[in-house]
Design an enzyme around this catalytic site. Sequence first.
Site, short mmCIF file in Angstrom:
data_model
loop_
_atom_site.label_atom_id
_atom_site.label_comp_id
_atom_site.label_asym_id
_atom_site.label_seq_id
_atom_site.Cartn_x
_atom_site.Cartn_y
_atom_site.Cartn_z
NE ARG A 192 -89.14 -19.10 -38.06
CZ ARG A 192 -87.82 -19.41 -38.44
NH1 ARG A 192 -86.94 -18.38 -37.88
NH2 ARG A 192 -87.29 -20.57 -38.96
CE LYS A 215 -89.72 -24.07 -36.26
NZ LYS A 215 -90.53 -23.96 -37.78
CG HIS A 267 -94.41 -18.33 -42.14
ND1 HIS A 267 -93.63 -18.00 -41.07
CD2 HIS A 267 -93.83 -19.35 -42.91
CE1 HIS A 267 -92.38 -19.00 -40.93
NE2 HIS A 267 -92.73 -19.81 -42.16
NE ARG A 270 -88.88 -17.92 -42.49
CZ ARG A 270 -87.61 -17.73 -41.78
NH1 ARG A 270 -87.29 -16.64 -41.45
NH2 ARG A 270 -86.98 -18.59 -41.65
CG HIS A 293 -84.23 -22.20 -43.79
ND1 HIS A 293 -84.75 -21.78 -45.04
CD2 HIS A 293 -85.18 -21.78 -43.11
CE1 HIS A 293 -85.95 -21.34 -44.90
NE2 HIS A 293 -86.16 -21.39 -43.75
CE1 TYR A 302 -89.93 -19.10 -49.59
CE2 TYR A 302 -88.12 -20.11 -48.42
CZ TYR A 302 -89.58 -19.33 -48.55
OH TYR A 302 -90.20 -19.51 -47.20
#
Length: 337
Positions: A192, A215, A267, A270, A293, A302
């Site tokens: 990010r 995050k 973003h 990313r 993630h 994706y």
Amino acid sequence: MAIKKIGTRWKIDFRIGEKRYRYTANTKIECIQYRDKQITNKNRARPDNDNRQLDEIISTWYEARGIELADNERTLKNLNRFCTALDNPVAKQVTAKEWHRFKKMKRDEGMGDKTLNNIPGYVNAVFNFLSKNGIIGYSNPLQSVEKIRIHEKELIYLTSDEIQLLFQDIQQKCVNPHVYMITKICLSTGARWGEIESRKDHHFKDNQVCLTYTKSKKNRVIPLDPELFQEVKQHIQDKGEFTNSQEAFRRALLRSGIRTVRGQASHVLRHTFASHFMMNGGNIRVLQTILGHSDIKMTMKYAKFSKDHLTDAVRLNPLNKMDTSWTPKEKQELSDN
């Protein structure tokens, strides 16, 4: 609330309403357990006698749990907004009906469904925590509320030509000296923008970048191409460590004329990394680790960029084994002959 280590022991100092509590123990966890016990004892009440209003329930939750969250201030602000909109009712009397009234009001004011979906999550967290810890004697009154079903946002990524176009604009028109380098690192790592922008010189070592305070609250280490690594180190040496550059990037993206989706801006870098990673034959599990993630479901969006994704639609469709080069008339003539 403050927990401090004094010598070999830990001391906690906190308030619940007007009363102040102090406690000393051998470990930090004992201090936390003491605090939780005092909150539970003070706030335990029978359901039929519990007439505390929603703002008091929210305050109790915040002291016991909310303050520990990374985004505690924003969460508390949203909870108080919900409380005010409902005219601060008795907490146990809150029902799904009040939530739907609040939802309609906020929609009329222009609040989006995605933002609205977050609010019952915050309220549920309050009631669930307090019920689980015996601070309230009734179950979560909003547990039956379902999230609003929303359309999945279009996932935009940059093509190789668009990346070159963006680089050209940044190099020619950007006054901020860090935008180009941060953009390159984001495209090379899938990190990010804020994760890279906050990096200092010591976070770049051994051809890697170390990402902390992420995050997901989990540290990640992502390798860099040796040539890019040297370029980054030289950049920091010549122009100093990174500063706030996101707005300058947004302006460059706008000037370039590249189509994006509202709210994605930086973003998109990313998304671009992840999309090209899969198009070039990358493994979805490896991508999950790189992106940080916690749930593979977040990464699966994706998967459609993989060359093999859904290729069975071509191989197994009913026309695959049929000769469709003949028209019906030609087939009839062939049959007659």
